[in-house]
Structure formats: C-alpha cells, structure tokens
Design a protein around this motif. Structure first.
Motif, PDB file in Angstrom:
ATOM      1  N   SER A  61       0.823  -1.202   0.000  1.00  0.00           N
ATOM      2  CA  SER A  61       0.000   0.000   0.000  1.00  0.00           C
ATOM      3  C   SER A  61       0.867   1.266   0.000  1.00  0.00           C
ATOM      4  CB  SER A  61      -0.926  -0.004   1.216  1.00  0.00           C
ATOM      5  OG  SER A  61      -1.612   1.203   1.322  1.00  0.00           O
TER       6      SER A  61
ATOM      7  N   THR B  31       2.421   1.732  -3.425  1.00  0.00           N
ATOM      8  CA  THR B  31       1.445   2.275  -4.374  1.00  0.00           C
ATOM      9  C   THR B  31       1.270   3.776  -4.168  1.00  0.00           C
ATOM     10  OG1 THR B  31       0.287   0.171  -4.534  1.00  0.00           O
ATOM     11  CG2 THR B  31      -0.962   2.138  -5.149  1.00  0.00           C
ATOM     12  N   SER B  32       1.171   4.209  -2.926  1.00  0.00           N
ATOM     13  CA  SER B  32       1.029   5.640  -2.630  1.00  0.00           C
ATOM     14  C   SER B  32       2.246   6.422  -3.098  1.00  0.00           C
ATOM     15  CB  SER B  32       0.824   5.857  -1.127  1.00  0.00           C
ATOM     16  OG  SER B  32      -0.381   5.279  -0.700  1.00  0.00           O
TER      17      SER B  32
ATOM     18  N   SER C  29       5.947  13.860 -11.775  1.00  0.00           N
ATOM     19  CA  SER C  29       7.021  13.565 -12.736  1.00  0.00           C
ATOM     20  C   SER C  29       8.355  13.382 -12.024  1.00  0.00           C
ATOM     21  CB  SER C  29       7.126  14.668 -13.787  1.00  0.00           C
ATOM     22  OG  SER C  29       5.931  14.764 -14.523  1.00  0.00           O
TER      23      SER C  29
ATOM     24  N   ASN D 142       4.477   9.629  -9.883  1.00  0.00           N
ATOM     25  CA  ASN D 142       3.858   9.841 -11.194  1.00  0.00           C
ATOM     26  C   ASN D 142       3.184  11.204 -11.279  1.00  0.00           C
ATOM     27  OD1 ASN D 142       4.665   7.355 -12.223  1.00  0.00           O
ATOM     28  ND2 ASN D 142       2.802   6.335 -11.555  1.00  0.00           N
ATOM     29  N   ASP D 143       2.485  11.605 -10.219  1.00  0.00           N
ATOM     30  CA  ASP D 143       1.797  12.900 -10.211  1.00  0.00           C
ATOM     31  C   ASP D 143       2.764  14.065 -10.391  1.00  0.00           C
ATOM     32  OD1 ASP D 143      -0.583  11.547  -9.775  1.00  0.00           O
ATOM     33  OD2 ASP D 143      -0.706  12.079  -7.642  1.00  0.00           O
TER      34      ASP D 143
ATOM     35  N   ARG E 216       4.393   5.498  -5.481  1.00  0.00           N
ATOM     36  CA  ARG E 216       4.416   5.447  -6.947  1.00  0.00           C
ATOM     37  C   ARG E 216       3.456   6.486  -7.529  1.00  0.00           C
ATOM     38  NH1 ARG E 216       2.971   0.534  -7.418  1.00  0.00           N
ATOM     39  NH2 ARG E 216       5.041  -0.290  -7.060  1.00  0.00           N
ATOM     40  N   ASP E 217       2.265   6.588  -6.944  1.00  0.00           N
ATOM     41  CA  ASP E 217       1.291   7.583  -7.399  1.00  0.00           C
ATOM     42  C   ASP E 217       1.837   9.002  -7.222  1.00  0.00           C
ATOM     43  OD1 ASP E 217      -0.451   5.533  -8.047  1.00  0.00           O
ATOM     44  OD2 ASP E 217      -1.716   5.819  -6.257  1.00  0.00           O
ATOM     45  N   ALA E 218       2.457   9.268  -6.078  1.00  0.00           N
ATOM     46  CA  ALA E 218       3.027  10.593  -5.817  1.00  0.00           C
ATOM     47  C   ALA E 218       4.154  10.901  -6.802  1.00  0.00           C
ATOM     48  CB  ALA E 218       3.538  10.676  -4.380  1.00  0.00           C
TER      49      ALA E 218
ATOM     50  N   ARG F  96       4.380  15.089   0.406  1.00  0.00           N
ATOM     51  CA  ARG F  96       3.525  13.896   0.316  1.00  0.00           C
ATOM     52  C   ARG F  96       4.184  12.696   0.994  1.00  0.00           C
ATOM     53  NH1 ARG F  96       0.667  13.083  -5.336  1.00  0.00           N
ATOM     54  NH2 ARG F  96      -0.248  11.354  -4.173  1.00  0.00           N
TER      55      ARG F  96
END
Length: 86
Positions: A25, A28-29, A38, A35-36, A31-33, A67
């Motif tokens: 989890s 994933t958080s 760059s 990607n958001d 990775r999302d941060a 984040r």
C-alpha cells in the motif's frame, strides 16, 4: 552567464517500523506521488524503514517530499542538490 540548474535531487531515509502488510500500500502511494509530480528515482522499502534518491523540478520535488512526509507520518531531513539538465 551559466544557466540555472533545472533538476533537484533529494536523498532521504528513515528508520521506522513498517508492517510487512503495509508495504504494498505504501509503495502504491509513493508510486502515485512520483507519477503525479514527474519524479524519477528509487525508493527502497523494508519493514525497518525506507531509503531513497529521487529527482525532478524543484517545485515538484518540494511537493513530493511533503507527500512522503504524509505517507510515512514523519518529518524528513533530505539532502538536496541541484543538477543541470543534460
């Protein structure tokens, strides 16, 4: 006159107990941060903490570090440096 560096590099780590069941989890958080914003780099997660070196624009790195602090519920003390785009 030389051009202003365009990339900021941030290296940070923390010793913090992370439950093995939380690692996916958290990954994933993070990775999302990344990607958001760059953000490129590596974050190593283990049950005893995390270690990372990432880079991106100054603004995106600053936002990403905030984040990360939220995700880990901790205060980071990153080593920051600047680099010119190649």
């Amino acid at each position: 006159m030389s051009e202003e560096p365009s990339f900021q590099i941030a290296a940070f780590y923390g010793f913090k107990l992370l439950e093995p069941g939380q690692l996916e989890s958290i990954a994933t958080s993070l990775r999302d941060a990344m990607n958001d914003g760059s953000i490129k780099g590596t974050i190593i997660l283990a049950s005893e903490g995390f270690n990372s070196t990432v880079c991106g624009s100054r603004e995106n790195v600053a936002t990403f570090l905030l984040r990360v602090e939220e995700i880990f519920a901790t205060r980071l003390d990153p080593k920051l440096s600047l680099h010119h785009e190649s």
